[in-house]
Design a protein around this motif. Structure first.
Motif, PDB file in Angstrom:
ATOM      1  N   TYR A 177     -18.912 -19.955  46.610  1.00 22.35           N
ATOM      2  CA  TYR A 177     -18.898 -20.284  45.003  1.00 22.35           C
ATOM      3  C   TYR A 177     -17.488 -19.788  44.568  1.00 22.35           C
ATOM      4  O   TYR A 177     -16.667 -20.422  43.881  1.00 22.35           O
ATOM      5  CB  TYR A 177     -19.872 -19.612  44.238  1.00 22.35           C
ATOM      6  N   THR A 178     -16.865 -18.669  44.906  1.00 19.20           N
ATOM      7  CA  THR A 178     -15.628 -18.044  44.527  1.00 19.20           C
ATOM      8  C   THR A 178     -14.428 -19.021  45.236  1.00 19.20           C
ATOM      9  O   THR A 178     -13.373 -19.360  44.581  1.00 19.20           O
ATOM     10  CB  THR A 178     -15.187 -16.512  45.113  1.00 19.20           C
ATOM     11  N   GLU A 228     -24.077 -14.746  36.103  1.00 16.33           N
ATOM     12  CA  GLU A 228     -24.508 -15.761  35.390  1.00 16.33           C
ATOM     13  C   GLU A 228     -23.796 -17.037  35.543  1.00 16.33           C
ATOM     14  O   GLU A 228     -24.571 -18.162  35.463  1.00 16.33           O
ATOM     15  CB  GLU A 228     -24.434 -15.194  33.729  1.00 16.33           C
ATOM     16  N   ALA A 229     -22.615 -17.132  35.822  1.00 14.68           N
ATOM     17  CA  ALA A 229     -22.034 -18.275  36.158  1.00 14.68           C
ATOM     18  C   ALA A 229     -22.530 -18.974  37.470  1.00 14.68           C
ATOM     19  O   ALA A 229     -22.854 -20.181  37.485  1.00 14.68           O
ATOM     20  CB  ALA A 229     -20.426 -17.758  36.472  1.00 14.68           C
ATOM     21  N   MET A 235     -28.684 -23.982  38.339  1.00 16.29           N
ATOM     22  CA  MET A 235     -29.719 -24.452  37.735  1.00 16.29           C
ATOM     23  C   MET A 235     -29.010 -25.674  37.000  1.00 16.29           C
ATOM     24  O   MET A 235     -30.121 -26.515  36.656  1.00 16.29           O
ATOM     25  CB  MET A 235     -30.362 -23.217  36.957  1.00 16.29           C
ATOM     26  N   THR A 236     -27.961 -25.879  36.845  1.00 17.07           N
ATOM     27  CA  THR A 236     -27.688 -27.211  35.709  1.00 17.07           C
ATOM     28  C   THR A 236     -26.869 -28.131  36.633  1.00 17.07           C
ATOM     29  O   THR A 236     -26.851 -29.248  36.049  1.00 17.07           O
ATOM     30  CB  THR A 236     -26.970 -26.613  34.524  1.00 17.07           C
ATOM     31  N   PRO A 259     -28.881 -11.841  36.664  1.00 16.42           N
ATOM     32  CA  PRO A 259     -29.248 -10.334  36.002  1.00 16.42           C
ATOM     33  C   PRO A 259     -30.099 -10.225  34.913  1.00 16.42           C
ATOM     34  O   PRO A 259     -30.734  -9.442  34.724  1.00 16.42           O
ATOM     35  CB  PRO A 259     -27.986  -9.784  35.917  1.00 16.42           C
ATOM     36  N   ASN A 260     -29.806 -11.332  33.990  1.00 14.83           N
ATOM     37  CA  ASN A 260     -30.661 -11.227  32.624  1.00 14.83           C
ATOM     38  C   ASN A 260     -31.875 -11.888  32.968  1.00 14.83           C
ATOM     39  O   ASN A 260     -32.863 -11.234  32.423  1.00 14.83           O
ATOM     40  CB  ASN A 260     -29.951 -12.116  31.527  1.00 14.83           C
ATOM     41  N   THR A 261     -32.100 -12.888  33.682  1.00 12.13           N
ATOM     42  CA  THR A 261     -33.358 -13.624  33.654  1.00 12.13           C
ATOM     43  C   THR A 261     -34.411 -12.608  34.577  1.00 12.13           C
ATOM     44  O   THR A 261     -35.516 -12.721  34.546  1.00 12.13           O
ATOM     45  CB  THR A 261     -33.398 -14.998  34.278  1.00 12.13           C
TER      46      THR A 261
END
Length: 354
Positions: A177-178, A228-229, A235-236, A259-261
């Motif tokens: 991804y990076t 999150e990114a 997911m999108t 981390p949030n979900t």
């Protein structure tokens, strides 16, 4: 007195004085008939001059007082300004120190980023962050790090949910991804994105293998995404072959979590664990109530049996009481029976009769 009023009075007094001078120069020699009017004018001018002098004095006093107050305000404002400048200088010094610390922190972050470029340290860092999340959300007895399956495979963490296991994987391959951000043009970016989706699919297949009913796992596994990114990208965005990764995860029984979900998912798991604990406690309570009920029914049986025995004892007591009455009556009857005739003892003679 107000400054504008004082100025108006002063201007009026000056105008009257000028008018008096002009009249004194143009007027002819006074005669005896105009003496009273002339004296009245002189007295009026004298009163006006006195009022003018008084007003000028008051005006001078008011101006001095106003100038003093203004000077005091200027001095106070100057002191406040100096203090503000001193505080600003001190804050600038603090901000300079903080900027230096931020620069040092940026260097440390750069060093950490270079250190985490290798897959093994990056995976260890992800496992550490996952362990911290589990420590913050769940009790120690509710999860286990580096759990080993029966076949020897090992998952990063599992959460104990009653008698089931919730597997969580933290080794997401984010290096591909990076590399998307380092693309030189749109074609290169599309090629790197396709490579990223292909690698994510392979990782989803690997995480799906942690769903093992023979090891008492639940029907899905968590795939922890460290950013999150990256979670948004997975997911999108649509992957290769016009199929989105969300549907692909559902088919493999894998739930992506950022981390949030993940925190929200773990809180739901914690609520489920508490609900299962309450259900287990309710079941134990129901078993205890059933045991108490059986003991109570046993006590009722013993009580009924004791009542039966007491009833039998009462009946026996009544029978013995009636038998005792009959025996007592018989004894009384025997005591009242007379001695039969001829039953008396004959008197024997003691000597010869004449």
């Amino acid at each position: 007195m107000d400054l504008s009023v004082a100025l108006a009075v002063g201007a009026l007094a000056v105008s009257i004085a000028i008018l008096a001078v002009v009249l004194s120069r143009r007027a002819p020699a006074p005669d005896t008939s105009a003496a009273p009017a002339y004296e009245l004018l002189r007295s009026t001018i004298a009163e006006l001059s006195a009022s003018n002098a008084t007003a000028m004095g008051e005006l001078r006093t008011e101006m001095q007082r106003t100038l003093g107050a203004t000077e005091q305000q200027v001095m106070t404002q100057t002191g406040a300004t100096q203090r503000s400048l001193h505080d600003l200088s001190r804050q600038l010094g603090v901000m300079t120190e903080q900027s230096a610390r931020v620069s040092e922190l940026a260097k440390d972050i750069g060093s950490l980023q270079d250190l985490l470029r290798a897959p093994k340290p990056r995976g260890g860092f992800g496992e550490l962050m996952l362990e911290r999340l589990l420590q913050d959300c769940l009790p120690v007895s509710a999860y286990e790090i580096q759990y080993t399956y029966r076949d020897g495979s090992r998952v990063d963490a599992v959460v104990h949910c009653a008698n089931r296991l919730v597997p969580i994987d933290a080794k997401f391959p984010n290096e591909s991804y990076t590399q998307i951000a380092a693309a030189t043009d749109e074609a290169d970016r599309s090629r790197r994105r396709r490579a990223f989706f292909q690698q994510v699919r392979r990782h989803i297949d690997a995480v799906g293998r942690y769903v093992s009913p023979q090891d008492s796992t639940i029907d899905f596994a968590f795939m922890y995404l460290p950013s999150e990114a990256i979670y948004y990208e997975v997911m999108t965005r649509e992957g290769i072959d016009e199929a989105d990764l969300g549907t692909y995860c559902q088919e493999r029984h894998v739930i992506p979590a950022s981390p949030n979900t993940l925190l929200a998912y773990l809180q739901v798991v914690a609520l489920g664990i508490r609900g299962l604990a309450m259900q287990e406690r309710t079941r134990e309570l129901q078993q205890s109530i059933a045991q108490v009920r059986r003991e109570f029914e046993r006590f009722v049986g013993l009580h009924d049996q004791l009542g039966t025995h007491l009833d039998h004892a009462m009946k026996k007591f009544d029978e013995t009481e009636r038998a005792l009455a009959r025996a007592s009556g018989a004894i009384e009857g025997l005591a009242q029976v007379p001695i039969a005739a001829g039953g008396e003892q004959a008197v024997l003679p003691l000597g010869d009769e004449d």
